[in-house]
Motif scaffolding. Structure first.
Motif, mmCIF file in Angstrom:
data_model
loop_
_atom_site.group_PDB
_atom_site.id
_atom_site.type_symbol
_atom_site.label_atom_id
_atom_site.label_comp_id
_atom_site.label_asym_id
_atom_site.label_seq_id
_atom_site.Cartn_x
_atom_site.Cartn_y
_atom_site.Cartn_z
ATOM 1 N N ASN A 66 90.323 35.754 -32.521
ATOM 2 C CA ASN A 66 88.879 35.570 -32.382
ATOM 3 C C ASN A 66 88.578 34.077 -32.468
ATOM 4 N N ILE A 67 87.592 33.636 -31.711
ATOM 5 C CA ILE A 67 87.235 32.220 -31.635
ATOM 6 C C ILE A 67 85.964 31.977 -32.455
ATOM 7 N N TYR A 68 85.949 30.883 -33.208
ATOM 8 C CA TYR A 68 84.784 30.522 -34.017
ATOM 9 C C TYR A 68 84.351 29.112 -33.619
ATOM 10 N N ILE A 69 83.047 28.940 -33.426
ATOM 11 C CA ILE A 69 82.529 27.619 -33.068
ATOM 12 C C ILE A 69 81.413 27.236 -34.033
ATOM 13 N N SER A 70 81.371 25.976 -34.363
ATOM 14 C CA SER A 70 80.324 25.463 -35.253
ATOM 15 C C SER A 70 79.243 24.772 -34.432
ATOM 16 N N ASP A 71 78.027 24.887 -34.904
ATOM 17 C CA ASP A 71 76.871 24.289 -34.236
ATOM 18 C C ASP A 71 76.063 23.545 -35.290
ATOM 19 N N PHE A 72 76.238 22.213 -35.360
ATOM 20 C CA PHE A 72 75.540 21.491 -36.427
ATOM 21 C C PHE A 72 74.107 21.127 -36.061
ATOM 22 N N ILE A 73 73.685 21.440 -34.855
ATOM 23 C CA ILE A 73 72.279 21.244 -34.505
ATOM 24 C C ILE A 73 71.438 22.416 -35.004
ATOM 25 N N PHE A 74 71.929 23.622 -34.743
ATOM 26 C CA PHE A 74 71.188 24.816 -35.130
ATOM 27 C C PHE A 74 71.702 25.432 -36.429
ATOM 28 N N ASN A 75 72.655 24.738 -37.084
ATOM 29 C CA ASN A 75 73.116 25.114 -38.418
ATOM 30 C C ASN A 75 73.674 26.545 -38.470
ATOM 31 N N LYS A 76 74.574 26.819 -37.526
ATOM 32 C CA LYS A 76 75.175 28.152 -37.467
ATOM 33 C C LYS A 76 76.653 28.061 -37.066
ATOM 34 N N ILE A 77 77.355 29.149 -37.347
ATOM 35 C CA ILE A 77 78.723 29.346 -36.872
ATOM 36 C C ILE A 77 78.748 30.663 -36.116
ATOM 37 N N TYR A 78 79.367 30.651 -34.947
ATOM 38 C CA TYR A 78 79.412 31.837 -34.100
ATOM 39 C C TYR A 78 80.846 32.324 -33.948
ATOM 40 N N LYS A 79 80.971 33.613 -33.773
ATOM 41 C CA LYS A 79 82.267 34.236 -33.533
ATOM 42 C C LYS A 79 82.277 34.851 -32.132
ATOM 43 N N ILE A 80 83.319 34.549 -31.384
ATOM 44 C CA ILE A 80 83.527 35.168 -30.076
ATOM 45 C C ILE A 80 84.709 36.119 -30.229
ATOM 46 N N GLY A 81 84.432 37.396 -30.159
ATOM 47 C CA GLY A 81 85.476 38.387 -30.345
ATOM 48 C C GLY A 81 86.405 38.462 -29.151
ATOM 49 N N THR A 82 87.487 39.193 -29.318
ATOM 50 C CA THR A 82 88.437 39.353 -28.214
ATOM 51 C C THR A 82 87.834 40.161 -27.068
ATOM 52 N N ASP A 83 86.667 40.786 -27.321
ATOM 53 C CA ASP A 83 85.950 41.480 -26.244
ATOM 54 C C ASP A 83 85.038 40.549 -25.458
ATOM 55 N N GLY A 84 85.005 39.256 -25.859
ATOM 56 C CA GLY A 84 84.203 38.274 -25.143
ATOM 57 C C GLY A 84 82.753 38.207 -25.559
ATOM 58 N N LYS A 85 82.359 38.969 -26.588
ATOM 59 C CA LYS A 85 80.973 38.970 -27.066
ATOM 60 C C LYS A 85 80.801 37.916 -28.160
ATOM 61 N N ILE A 86 79.619 37.310 -28.194
ATOM 62 C CA ILE A 86 79.331 36.264 -29.178
ATOM 63 C C ILE A 86 78.286 36.736 -30.171
ATOM 64 N N ASN A 87 78.521 36.429 -31.454
ATOM 65 C CA ASN A 87 77.587 36.805 -32.510
ATOM 66 C C ASN A 87 77.603 35.760 -33.611
ATOM 67 N N THR A 88 76.514 35.713 -34.368
ATOM 68 C CA THR A 88 76.446 34.814 -35.515
ATOM 69 C C THR A 88 77.421 35.278 -36.584
ATOM 70 N N TYR A 89 78.214 34.334 -37.087
ATOM 71 C CA TYR A 89 79.159 34.639 -38.161
ATOM 72 C C TYR A 89 78.690 34.058 -39.490
ATOM 73 N N ALA A 90 77.955 32.953 -39.423
ATOM 74 C CA ALA A 90 77.447 32.331 -40.647
ATOM 75 C C ALA A 90 76.233 31.480 -40.317
ATOM 76 N N GLY A 91 75.317 31.396 -41.282
ATOM 77 C CA GLY A 91 74.145 30.542 -41.139
ATOM 78 C C GLY A 91 72.900 31.297 -40.735
ATOM 79 N N ASN A 92 71.812 31.019 -41.448
ATOM 80 C CA ASN A 92 70.517 31.618 -41.103
ATOM 81 C C ASN A 92 69.647 30.658 -40.317
ATOM 82 N N GLY A 93 70.233 29.511 -39.953
ATOM 83 C CA GLY A 93 69.503 28.533 -39.160
ATOM 84 C C GLY A 93 68.868 27.424 -39.962
ATOM 85 N N SER A 94 68.811 27.581 -41.279
ATOM 86 C CA SER A 94 68.177 26.546 -42.099
ATOM 87 C C SER A 94 69.167 25.439 -42.410
ATOM 88 N N ARG A 95 68.649 24.239 -42.503
ATOM 89 C CA ARG A 95 69.498 23.098 -42.852
ATOM 90 C C ARG A 95 69.531 22.967 -44.368
#
Length: 336
Positions: A184-213
């Motif tokens: 599974n792939i995880y990407i960090s986004d320091f603009i929107f204060n979130k971490i996303y997970k891309i599953g092996t099915d190709g779907k993307i979802n929030t893994y961490a962060g409620n968006g607040s800094r």
């Protein structure tokens, strides 16, 4: 390097700022050849057993960086010599076209494709390489076998991904990347204060962060926590995810069950002495981090130009660099 060029000519000019008159001095610098002999860096194997294999692989060093050829002579009939010529390491392009930024050539050889500000790479269990292609707002994959590059996340737009969408059909902002043991792939986004997970099915979802800094939510689910300015991501062998909160001066950990905690940094900028408990230590700006097989965590501290280590006892020490000193072109071959 004398072998490359034995003399250099330089031109020095001085100009009168009132009259504009110029005097020119031409200097030729001739180099003297200093060519040190290579040296052995290991001892020979001095014992052998009858009817058993005997091997000895000498290692050598040439101070000038010249190629060194190793060959044995005066050998008994039962010993075979293999000649070897060492060479310096070479660097070559793996992906992207030098000095050309852009987005092109998906499904072609990676060396013919354009990238735009790639900031981080990660590999999966099959040695495929994934690139956070930041200014293209995409994640690119380079197949380990074929060298072909494809896009696995991002549609080229900047923004917050749509939950449960196909990763290639939604905007992203990728500042860091890591891959777990299940690919599974995880990407960090320091603009929107979130971490996303891309599953092996190709779907993307929030893994961490409620968006607040903010740095909040320790002990709870990571999706409900504040994860401020996440950038560096790294997994340990147990699939715990470690996060460097880029300008919040903390290191967070997300366990496989999704619970988040702070494991280093008191949230204030600074440099605490070696041996300090990591949780109460001040740290600088940490863009990236990594974890070794024993669970020790290494932090790249760009504020103080050092690499710091958090050991499994939770103590922080410096393992490379001198605090606050910039690179001075010295130190290679010595202690880090």
């Amino acid at each position: 390097d004398y072998e490359t060029k034995s003399s250099y000519t330089i031109i020095i000019q001085v100009t009168d700022t009132v009259t504009g008159e110029v005097a020119t001095q031409i200097i030729t610098i001739n180099l003297s050849d200093v060519n040190d002999a290579p040296t052995f860096t290991n001892a020979g194997t001095t014992t052998a057993t009858e009817n058993a294999a005997y091997t000895y692989t000498p290692t050598v060093n040439d101070a000038d960086g010249d190629l060194a050829n190793v060959i044995g002579t005066n050998l008994p009939s039962w010993l075979t010599n293999t000649s070897s010529t060492g060479s310096q390491g070479t660097i070559s392009a793996f992906a992207g076209v030098s000095e050309v930024a852009g987005y092109s050539n998906d499904s072609a050889q990676a060396t013919t494709a354009n990238l735009n500000a790639p900031v981080k790479v990660a590999t999966d269990s099959n040695n495929n390489v994934y690139v956070a292609d930041t200014r293209n707002f995409r994640i690119r994959k380079i197949n380990a076998t074929t060298g072909v590059i494809t896009t696995v996340a991002g549609n080229g737009g900047f923004g917050i991904p749509t939950e449960s969408a196909d990763a290639t059909a939604t905007p992203i902002n990728a500042n860091g990347i890591a891959i777990d043991s299940n690919n599974n792939i995880y990407i960090s986004d320091f603009i929107f204060n979130k971490i996303y997970k891309i599953g092996t099915d190709g779907k993307i979802n929030t893994y961490a962060g409620n968006g607040s800094r903010a740095t909040s939510g320790d002990g709870g689910q990571a999706t409900s926590a504040g994860v401020a300015r996440p950038k560096g991501l790294a997994f340990d062998k147990n699939d715990n995810l470690y996060i460097s909160s880029y300008t919040s001066y903390v290191i967070r950990k997300i366990a496989p069950d999704g619970v988040i905690s702070t494991i280093a940094g008191d949230g204030t900028y600074g440099y605490s002495p070696d041996g300090t408990d990591a949780l109460s230590a001040q740290i600088g700006i940490i863009p990236y981090l990594d974890v070794d097989v024993n669970g020790n965590i290494y932090l790249c501290d760009t504020s103080y130009n050092v690499v710091r280590k958090i050991d499994t006892d939770g103590k922080i020490t410096t393992v490379a660099g001198k605090p606050g000193e910039n690179y001075k072109g010295i130190g290679d071959g010595g202690l880090a």
